[in-house]
Design an enzyme around this catalytic site. Structure first.
Site, PDB file in Angstrom:
ATOM      1  N   ARG A  52      28.856 -30.679  20.512  1.00 17.70           N
ATOM      2  CA  ARG A  52      27.345 -29.952  21.495  1.00 17.70           C
ATOM      3  C   ARG A  52      28.806 -28.634  22.386  1.00 17.70           C
ATOM      4  O   ARG A  52      27.429 -27.388  22.268  1.00 17.70           O
ATOM      5  CB  ARG A  52      27.121 -30.115  22.155  1.00 17.70           C
ATOM      6  CG  ARG A  52      26.678 -29.698  23.245  1.00 17.70           C
ATOM      7  CD  ARG A  52      25.028 -30.635  23.818  1.00 17.70           C
ATOM      8  NE  ARG A  52      25.709 -31.685  24.526  1.00 17.70           N
ATOM      9  CZ  ARG A  52      26.705 -31.555  25.854  1.00 17.70           C
ATOM     10  NH1 ARG A  52      26.950 -30.663  26.121  1.00 17.70           N
ATOM     11  NH2 ARG A  52      27.363 -32.832  25.823  1.00 17.70           N
ATOM     12  N   TYR A 104       8.117 -10.117  18.807  1.00 24.50           N
ATOM     13  CA  TYR A 104       7.653 -11.897  18.103  1.00 24.50           C
ATOM     14  C   TYR A 104       6.851 -12.567  19.738  1.00 24.50           C
ATOM     15  O   TYR A 104       7.248 -12.489  20.509  1.00 24.50           O
ATOM     16  CB  TYR A 104       8.979 -12.528  17.846  1.00 24.50           C
ATOM     17  CG  TYR A 104       8.498 -14.099  17.007  1.00 24.50           C
ATOM     18  CD1 TYR A 104       8.417 -13.680  16.104  1.00 24.50           C
ATOM     19  CD2 TYR A 104       8.906 -14.940  18.064  1.00 24.50           C
ATOM     20  CE1 TYR A 104       8.588 -15.405  15.720  1.00 24.50           C
ATOM     21  CE2 TYR A 104       8.783 -16.359  17.634  1.00 24.50           C
ATOM     22  CZ  TYR A 104       7.954 -16.408  16.505  1.00 24.50           C
ATOM     23  OH  TYR A 104       7.797 -17.974  15.742  1.00 24.50           O
ATOM     24  N   ASP A 177      16.233  -7.879  19.000  1.00 26.21           N
ATOM     25  CA  ASP A 177      15.815  -8.871  17.881  1.00 26.21           C
ATOM     26  C   ASP A 177      16.086  -7.622  16.545  1.00 26.21           C
ATOM     27  O   ASP A 177      15.169  -7.153  16.642  1.00 26.21           O
ATOM     28  CB  ASP A 177      14.930  -9.164  18.615  1.00 26.21           C
ATOM     29  CG  ASP A 177      14.122 -10.780  17.445  1.00 26.21           C
ATOM     30  OD1 ASP A 177      14.801 -10.204  16.418  1.00 26.21           O
ATOM     31  OD2 ASP A 177      13.578 -11.749  17.975  1.00 26.21           O
ATOM     32  N   LYS A 202      15.631 -16.958   9.055  1.00 26.92           N
ATOM     33  CA  LYS A 202      14.387 -15.407   8.120  1.00 26.92           C
ATOM     34  C   LYS A 202      15.358 -15.486   7.332  1.00 26.92           C
ATOM     35  O   LYS A 202      16.078 -15.855   6.536  1.00 26.92           O
ATOM     36  CB  LYS A 202      13.857 -15.010   9.221  1.00 26.92           C
ATOM     37  CG  LYS A 202      12.769 -15.179  10.252  1.00 26.92           C
ATOM     38  CD  LYS A 202      12.080 -15.984  10.051  1.00 26.92           C
ATOM     39  CE  LYS A 202      11.173 -16.801  11.479  1.00 26.92           C
ATOM     40  NZ  LYS A 202      10.810 -15.751  12.261  1.00 26.92           N
TER      41      LYS A 202
HETATM   42  C1  LIG Z   1      10.679 -16.236  13.658  1.00 26.43           C
HETATM   43  C2  LIG Z   1      11.133 -15.031  14.633  1.00 26.43           C
HETATM   44  C3  LIG Z   1      11.764 -15.853  15.661  1.00 26.43           C
HETATM   45  C4  LIG Z   1      11.946 -16.999  16.150  1.00 26.43           C
HETATM   46  O1  LIG Z   1      12.795 -17.850  15.357  1.00 26.43           O
HETATM   47  P1  LIG Z   1      12.833 -19.493  15.444  1.00 26.43           P
HETATM   48  O2  LIG Z   1      13.703 -19.983  13.864  1.00 26.43           O
HETATM   49  O3  LIG Z   1      11.003 -19.229  14.551  1.00 26.43           O
HETATM   50  O4  LIG Z   1      12.614 -20.196  16.280  1.00 26.43           O
HETATM   51  C5  LIG Z   1      11.801 -14.835  16.321  1.00 26.43           C
HETATM   52  N1  LIG Z   1      12.126 -13.414  16.245  1.00 26.43           N
HETATM   53  C6  LIG Z   1      11.753 -12.947  14.782  1.00 26.43           C
HETATM   54  C7  LIG Z   1      11.287 -11.725  15.131  1.00 26.43           C
HETATM   55  C8  LIG Z   1      11.432 -13.919  14.492  1.00 26.43           C
HETATM   56  O5  LIG Z   1      10.886 -13.290  13.055  1.00 26.43           O
END
Ligand SMILES: *Cc1c(COP(=O)(O)O)cnc(C)c1O
Length: 382
Positions: A52, A104, A177, A202
């Site tokens: 962890r 998001y 982000d 992603k």
């Molecule tokens: C998908 C996404 C998230 C969240 O990611 P998860 O792995 O689904 O928790 C956050 N920011 C953006 C821009 C995303 O496309």
């Protein structure tokens, strides 16, 4: 300064920093599933203690991302949202946060459902509007400004360098982000951001088979250490298998993103010329309101994400989505396969300004001709 300074990021990514097993010479790391690690004979602690707190595959993935982002350090998390929300968890009661809109939807949902209950105050501003950003900051109280660029699902692009200046003048940290820009196209830390976030699920993972998130920092500060403490104590650490898959994905990041950018541009140009399409949102199009800033800030392409609105409304949009065969009707993005979704359906109960007819597509690495033919057949059905 990086010990890899003379190597191109494409080389570093392809070789996952040139990792080799010291005993066997294996060029691929084993997956280390152990959750605990023995102490040294003198009872001292080794590099790893308990999973962890961090484990070999996760640390490898973090080192790769830190190098690609030009970061001092990176942390991996069990999902993108675990990474996005970690900086907010590290704040104190009474702290103020500024968040761009739209971003998001999960980030907004967390802020709306949990921030207030935790004693945080949140202000919003329209993504891309630097005057509104400045007005939203409360000097001395605003601790974090959260942006996304290009931002879901309208693909607005914000001038990160200009935003960083405003945020720093207000005494806050800028967190971005950068999931959809990827380190291939934009380096937010070099432009002045303090923390960069990735839904590694992603593009970094790239194959729709690993849920992961990452943060990278320009400097290792007390606040960064507090984020690390939060991860350890909330237990949102990335698992070994996921970390292995993530590192494997990052090896082909550049190739995938280059192809996705080229495909997305062709798809955007096709859609923009289609008589049944009312609007296309893609910063690569010269007609897009964010094209100029994207051209300045993004290197090598404009990303693989775009949205469009067919003429008509929700019903027509859903018909287009359900008529596609090559594009898979699913949420998410950044994988090698192209995905299409009616965005309002995916956003569920989150309050957003997403237009009813908006269709979001994530362009994969397939033949662009097949993608265009698929959309052509689907648009013919409305
Ligand atoms: C998908 C996404 C998230 C969240 O990611 P998860 O792995 O689904 O928790 C956050 N920011 C953006 C821009 C995303 O496309």
């Amino acid at each position: 300064m990086s010990k890899y300074d003379n190597l191109d990021p494409r080389t570093l990514a392809a070789q996952a920093l040139g990792w080799e097993d010291p005993s066997t010479g294996a060029v691929v790391p084993p997956v280390q599933f152990a959750t605990t690690f023995t102490r040294l004979p003198d009872h001292g602690q080794r590099e790893y203690f308990y999973a962890r707190y961090g484990s070999p595959n996760a640390v490898h993935a973090e080192a790769v991302l830190a190098e690609l982002e030009g970061a001092a350090a990176a942390l991996s998390f069990a999902s993108g949202l675990a990474a996005c929300t970690a900086p907010f968890h590290a704040l104190m009661q009474g702290d103020h946060v500024v968040c761009a809109k739209p971003v998001y939807h999960g980030v907004i949902a967390w802020l709306e459902e949990f921030a207030e209950a935790r004693g945080l105050e949140v202000g919003y501003f329209a993504n891309g509007d630097l005057d509104a950003l400045k007005a939203a900051i409360i000097p001395g109280r605003t601790k974090i400004v959260w942006l996304e660029s290009p931002a879901n699902p309208m693909w607005s692009v914000i001038d990160i360098a200009a935003a960083a200046k405003i945020v720093h003048e207000g005494g806050a940290l800028l967190a971005i982000d950068s999931t959809c820009a990827t380190p291939v196209l934009t380096k937010p830390l070099e432009l002045g951001a303090d923390i960069v976030c990735h839904a590694a699920t992603k593009y970094l993972g790239g194959h729709s088979d690993v849920l992961a998130g990452m943060l990278a920092t320009r400097e290792v500060t007390d606040f960064w250490r507090r984020i690390e403490d939060h991860r350890r104590l909330a237990g949102s650490t990335l698992g070994a298998m996921e970390a292995y898959l993530l590192t494997r994905g990052m090896r082909t990041l550049f190739l995938r993103v280059e192809r996705q950018c080229a495909n997305a541009m062709k798809v955007a140009e096709y859609l923009a010329a289609h008589p049944k399409v009312a609007r296309v949102r893609y910063p690569g199009l010269k007609s897009d309101p964010y094209h100029a800033i994207a051209a300045k800030q993004m290197q090598g392409g404009f990303g693989g994400m775009l949205s469009f609105e067919p003429k008509g409304g929700r019903e027509e949009a859903i018909r287009v989505v359900t008529s596609c065969k090559v594009f898979k009707a699913a949420t998410s993005l950044g994988g090698v396969e192209s995905l299409i979704e009616h965005r309002r359906t995916s956003e569920g109960k989150t309050k957003t300004d997403t237009p009813e007819a908006l269709i979001r597509i994530s362009v994969g690495i397939e033949a662009a001709e097949d993608l265009i033919a698929d959309l052509d057949a689907a648009l013919a059905r409305i």
